[in-house]
Write a protein that holds these residues in place. Structure first.
Motif, mmCIF file in Angstrom:
data_model
loop_
_atom_site.group_PDB
_atom_site.id
_atom_site.type_symbol
_atom_site.label_atom_id
_atom_site.label_comp_id
_atom_site.label_asym_id
_atom_site.label_seq_id
_atom_site.Cartn_x
_atom_site.Cartn_y
_atom_site.Cartn_z
ATOM 1 N N PRO A 76 41.255 -15.572 28.507
ATOM 2 C CA PRO A 76 40.616 -16.275 27.382
ATOM 3 C C PRO A 76 40.623 -15.431 26.113
ATOM 4 C CG PRO A 76 39.257 -16.374 29.363
ATOM 5 C CD PRO A 76 40.342 -15.389 29.643
ATOM 6 N N ASP A 77 40.598 -16.104 24.974
ATOM 7 C CA ASP A 77 40.601 -15.403 23.689
ATOM 8 C C ASP A 77 39.422 -14.450 23.566
ATOM 9 O OD1 ASP A 77 42.886 -16.761 22.981
ATOM 10 O OD2 ASP A 77 41.838 -18.291 21.810
ATOM 11 N N ASP A 78 38.247 -14.884 24.029
ATOM 12 C CA ASP A 78 37.059 -14.028 23.940
ATOM 13 C C ASP A 78 37.267 -12.725 24.705
ATOM 14 O OD1 ASP A 78 35.789 -15.974 22.469
ATOM 15 O OD2 ASP A 78 34.748 -16.854 24.190
ATOM 16 N N ASP A 185 36.011 0.184 33.945
ATOM 17 C CA ASP A 185 34.979 -0.655 34.549
ATOM 18 C C ASP A 185 33.673 -0.594 33.758
ATOM 19 O OD1 ASP A 185 34.316 -2.465 36.636
ATOM 20 O OD2 ASP A 185 33.148 -0.890 37.623
ATOM 21 N N GLY A 186 33.513 0.451 32.969
ATOM 22 C CA GLY A 186 32.286 0.590 32.194
ATOM 23 C C GLY A 186 32.350 -0.018 30.811
ATOM 24 N N LEU A 187 33.482 -0.595 30.429
ATOM 25 C CA LEU A 187 33.602 -1.216 29.109
ATOM 26 C C LEU A 187 32.703 -2.445 29.001
ATOM 27 C CD1 LEU A 187 37.485 -1.091 28.554
ATOM 28 C CD2 LEU A 187 35.760 0.484 27.657
ATOM 29 N N GLU A 188 32.041 -2.580 27.854
ATOM 30 C CA GLU A 188 31.205 -3.756 27.600
ATOM 31 C C GLU A 188 32.095 -4.859 27.034
ATOM 32 O OE1 GLU A 188 28.120 -4.197 28.364
ATOM 33 O OE2 GLU A 188 27.701 -2.162 29.080
ATOM 34 N N LEU A 189 32.370 -5.872 27.848
ATOM 35 C CA LEU A 189 33.316 -6.910 27.446
ATOM 36 C C LEU A 189 32.674 -8.273 27.240
ATOM 37 C CD1 LEU A 189 36.280 -5.951 29.811
ATOM 38 C CD2 LEU A 189 35.872 -5.235 27.454
ATOM 39 N N GLY A 190 31.397 -8.388 27.540
ATOM 40 C CA GLY A 190 30.692 -9.635 27.270
ATOM 41 C C GLY A 190 31.183 -10.799 28.101
#
Length: 246
Positions: A76-78, A185-190
């Motif tokens: 998805p774009d998001d 794995d710790g990235l904040e991706l929403g």
């Protein structure tokens, strides 16, 4: 002597003088007859200029890092926006244009293509991926099926960045599962939300990435091409796999 009738025919007849056009009327008249020549000329010149500028990279933003996602369906774009933004925050301005830019190239195809349209999309995606590999665009890979990818292209790098032997099509020692990389794995991706066939699908972006594999490409000696800013890409790779396990 000519008769009066003949004299009447032969008499000087002064043609009626046409009224002189004003400058504005002349311009309108000229535009009426030549406007399409002007339009076509502008389009031709504009296209030529655009091609020349693109060839020299003028007016285009060149990415510092490129990632190729290879899967059965597009992200998805998001998710793409959040992922590229998170990677940009970890990267550096490698080309000196004052900004850090990460581009994610999506190559999606499915073996379940049931109609001509789906089949054409599959072929187009495969052709795009081949061009990406040939032109050395993407350094990083996000793979849904690394085994098939390595069997088909054999460009996943060894642990030290070298290329595998000609008979080596193993993939397990060349990629990391997303969740096995603490930094990734710790990235904040929403979350994401998108409409598909009239329905709205939503969820956490992390759920779409957790089963993907992360790898990097190698460069064979007989091919002198490499990605732009290879050393910078290698540095980001080392950062992203810190603490990773297989």
């Amino acid at each position: 002597m000519p008769s009066e009738y003949q004299q009447w025919l032969q008499r000087d007849v002064q043609p009626e003088e046409k009224p002189q056009m004003t400058a504005s009327e002349k311009r309108k008249n000229w535009w009426h007859y030549y406007k399409w020549f002007v339009v076509v000329g502008v389009l031709v010149v504009g296209t030529a200029v655009s091609l020349i500028l693109n060839a020299f990279g003028v007016g285009t933003v060149k990415p510092d890092y490129q990632v190729a996602y290879v899967g059965s369906s597009e992200l998805p774009d998001d998710t793409v926006e959040e992922l590229t933004a998170a990677l940009e925050a970890l990267g550096e301005d490698l080309n000196g244009d004052g900004q850090v830019v990460v581009t994610l190239n999506q190559y999606c195809s499915s073996d379940d293509a049931e109609d001509d349209t789906a089949a054409m999309q599959k072929y187009a995606s495969e052709a795009g991926l081949m061009a990406d590999i040939s032109d050395c665009d993407s350094y990083f890979f996000l793979l849904e099926d690394p085994e098939t990818f390595q069997t088909n292209y054999q460009v996943l790098a060894e642990e030290d960045g070298s290329c595998p032997e000609e008979t080596d099509f193993d993939w397990e020692d060349k990629v990391y599962l997303w969740t096995d990389c603490p930094v990734l794995d710790g990235l904040e991706l929403g979350s994401y939300s998108e409409s598909l066939l009239g329905e709205t699908l939503s969820g956490e972006s992390r759920d779409l990435l957790e089963n993907l594999y992360f790898g990097r490409r190698c460069f064979y000696e007989e091919n002198s091409n490499t990605v732009d800013n290879q050393e910078g890409c290698e540095a980001l790779w080392e950062l992203l796999i810190q603490g990773a396990t297989r």
